[in-house]
Design a protein around this motif. Structure first.
Motif, mmCIF file in Angstrom:
data_model
loop_
_atom_site.group_PDB
_atom_site.id
_atom_site.type_symbol
_atom_site.label_atom_id
_atom_site.label_comp_id
_atom_site.label_asym_id
_atom_site.label_seq_id
_atom_site.Cartn_x
_atom_site.Cartn_y
_atom_site.Cartn_z
ATOM 1 N N PRO A 88 0.819 -1.201 0.000
ATOM 2 C CA PRO A 88 0.000 0.000 0.000
ATOM 3 C C PRO A 88 0.865 1.267 0.000
ATOM 4 N N PHE A 89 0.310 2.348 -0.550
ATOM 5 C CA PHE A 89 1.107 3.566 -0.712
ATOM 6 C C PHE A 89 1.435 4.224 0.624
ATOM 7 N N ASN A 90 0.736 3.882 1.689
ATOM 8 C CA ASN A 90 1.002 4.499 2.982
ATOM 9 C C ASN A 90 1.962 3.683 3.836
ATOM 10 N N SER A 91 2.615 2.688 3.272
ATOM 11 C CA SER A 91 3.581 1.926 4.051
ATOM 12 C C SER A 91 4.946 2.597 3.943
ATOM 13 N N CYS A 92 5.752 2.356 4.949
ATOM 14 C CA CYS A 92 7.064 2.991 5.028
ATOM 15 C C CYS A 92 8.005 2.398 3.992
ATOM 16 N N SER A 93 8.783 3.260 3.305
ATOM 17 C CA SER A 93 9.722 2.827 2.274
ATOM 18 C C SER A 93 11.083 2.452 2.846
ATOM 19 N N PHE A 94 11.262 2.618 4.152
ATOM 20 C CA PHE A 94 12.536 2.287 4.783
ATOM 21 C C PHE A 94 12.724 0.777 4.796
ATOM 22 N N LEU A 106 3.539 10.723 4.436
ATOM 23 C CA LEU A 106 4.648 11.560 4.875
ATOM 24 C C LEU A 106 5.760 11.408 3.839
ATOM 25 N N THR A 107 5.727 12.263 2.835
ATOM 26 C CA THR A 107 6.650 12.166 1.713
ATOM 27 C C THR A 107 7.887 13.016 1.990
ATOM 28 N N CYS A 108 9.030 12.433 1.743
ATOM 29 C CA CYS A 108 10.296 13.144 1.925
ATOM 30 C C CYS A 108 10.483 14.126 0.775
ATOM 31 N N SER A 109 10.912 15.331 1.082
ATOM 32 C CA SER A 109 11.125 16.334 0.038
ATOM 33 C C SER A 109 12.398 16.050 -0.760
ATOM 34 N N GLY A 110 13.311 15.273 -0.207
ATOM 35 C CA GLY A 110 14.554 14.964 -0.904
ATOM 36 C C GLY A 110 14.420 13.839 -1.906
ATOM 37 N N CYS A 111 13.928 12.691 -1.457
ATOM 38 C CA CYS A 111 13.867 11.526 -2.345
ATOM 39 C C CYS A 111 12.466 11.257 -2.878
ATOM 40 N N GLY A 112 11.421 11.850 -2.287
ATOM 41 C CA GLY A 112 10.061 11.697 -2.776
ATOM 42 C C GLY A 112 9.381 10.403 -2.346
ATOM 43 N N LYS A 113 10.001 9.643 -1.454
ATOM 44 C CA LYS A 113 9.411 8.388 -0.989
ATOM 45 C C LYS A 113 8.570 8.632 0.257
ATOM 46 N N ASN A 114 7.689 7.672 0.559
ATOM 47 C CA ASN A 114 6.800 7.768 1.711
ATOM 48 C C ASN A 114 7.435 7.047 2.905
ATOM 49 N N CYS A 144 7.239 6.365 7.491
ATOM 50 C CA CYS A 144 6.450 6.420 8.727
ATOM 51 C C CYS A 144 6.975 7.572 9.593
ATOM 52 N N ILE A 145 6.366 7.770 10.728
ATOM 53 C CA ILE A 145 6.749 8.877 11.606
ATOM 54 C C ILE A 145 8.170 8.686 12.126
ATOM 55 N N LYS A 146 8.550 7.449 12.379
ATOM 56 C CA LYS A 146 9.873 7.149 12.915
ATOM 57 C C LYS A 146 10.986 7.468 11.909
ATOM 58 N N HIS A 147 10.732 7.263 10.616
ATOM 59 C CA HIS A 147 11.755 7.461 9.583
ATOM 60 C C HIS A 147 11.492 8.665 8.687
ATOM 61 N N ARG A 148 10.667 9.604 9.095
ATOM 62 C CA ARG A 148 10.253 10.707 8.221
ATOM 63 C C ARG A 148 11.362 11.730 7.973
ATOM 64 N N LEU A 149 12.290 11.881 8.885
ATOM 65 C CA LEU A 149 13.362 12.853 8.705
ATOM 66 C C LEU A 149 14.450 12.288 7.807
ATOM 67 N N GLU A 150 15.113 13.159 7.037
ATOM 68 C CA GLU A 150 16.122 12.738 6.073
ATOM 69 C C GLU A 150 17.268 11.938 6.695
ATOM 70 N N PRO A 151 17.816 12.344 7.837
ATOM 71 C CA PRO A 151 18.903 11.538 8.417
ATOM 72 C C PRO A 151 18.423 10.163 8.920
ATOM 73 N N ASP A 152 17.165 10.057 9.285
ATOM 74 C CA ASP A 152 16.657 8.798 9.824
ATOM 75 C C ASP A 152 16.486 7.729 8.755
ATOM 76 N N HIS A 153 16.198 8.119 7.513
ATOM 77 C CA HIS A 153 16.057 7.119 6.454
ATOM 78 C C HIS A 153 17.213 7.177 5.449
ATOM 79 N N MET A 154 18.290 7.871 5.836
ATOM 80 C CA MET A 154 19.493 7.971 5.006
ATOM 81 C C MET A 154 19.125 8.406 3.593
ATOM 82 N N CYS A 155 18.533 9.580 3.510
ATOM 83 C CA CYS A 155 18.020 10.117 2.253
ATOM 84 C C CYS A 155 19.141 10.288 1.234
#
Length: 185
Positions: free
Chosen positions: A96-102, A113-121, A123-134
């Motif tokens: 589903p489109f609302n699942s975390c891409s991490f 919660l779409t990242c402005s850097g990579c454009g992926k969706n 979750c709240i835990k990985h929403r920041l760029e450093p948290d999902h290694m954007c």
């Protein structure tokens, strides 16, 4: 005796009980005692077939399957499925489109919660760029700490700065009046 005239006898031929508060059937308009007041209790022929019964729904397609009174609902359901029950089509994507891409995160969120850097969706835990290694932060060669690292660093006691001999005071470059005049032109 005057009490014999009060009340009515039950219309059920097996009962004929004298009831002082009789109930009239809505369908056949006959008077019954409390025990035979429901249409199913006195086998009312005028009652509709679905009175007080639920219509089963098909577990595959979700449509209601009507049954006749006294009919086995399982047989009717089998007939419905054999005639060509069409289940709703499956979704195109398995994820589903609302699942975390991490990687290895299976969290689903109600809001994208779409990242402005990579454009992926994410979750709240990985929403920041450093948290999902954007990818954006990797390209800029910026090594930024994750949110969890920031929290642990803030919780550690800080060392006290060494006192200096003279505290330096900076003079404001512009006066407050000039600053207000610039803002409120």
């Amino acid at each position: 005796m005057e009490l014999l005239d009060i009340g009515q006898h039950c219309a059920n031929p097996d009962c004929k009980r004298l009831d002082y508060l009789p109930t009239k059937c809505h369908y056949c308009k006959k008077v019954y005692c409390f025990d035979h007041s429901k249409p199913s209790e006195h086998n009312c022929n005028d009652a509709p077939s679905g009175d007080g019964e639920r219509v089963p729904t098909c577990p595959l397609c979700g449509t209601p399957v009507p049954i006749v009174r006294g009919e086995d609902p399982n047989l009717r359901m089998e007939q419905h499925i054999a005639k060509g029950c069409h289940p709703p089509p499956a979704t195109v994507s398995s994820k589903p489109f609302n699942s975390c891409s991490f990687n290895r995160c299976k969290e689903r969120v109600a809001i994208r919660l779409t990242c402005s850097g990579c454009g992926k969706n994410y979750c709240i835990k990985h929403r920041l760029e450093p948290d999902h290694m954007c990818d954006k932060s990797k390209k800029g060669n910026k090594i930024m700490p994750s949110a969890s690292e920031l929290v642990t660093n803030e919780s550690k006691p800080k060392s006290k700065p060494k006192p200096t001999s003279k505290p330096t005071v900076k003079k404001p470059k512009k006066s407050i009046k000039a600053w207000f005049k610039k803002i409120f032109k």
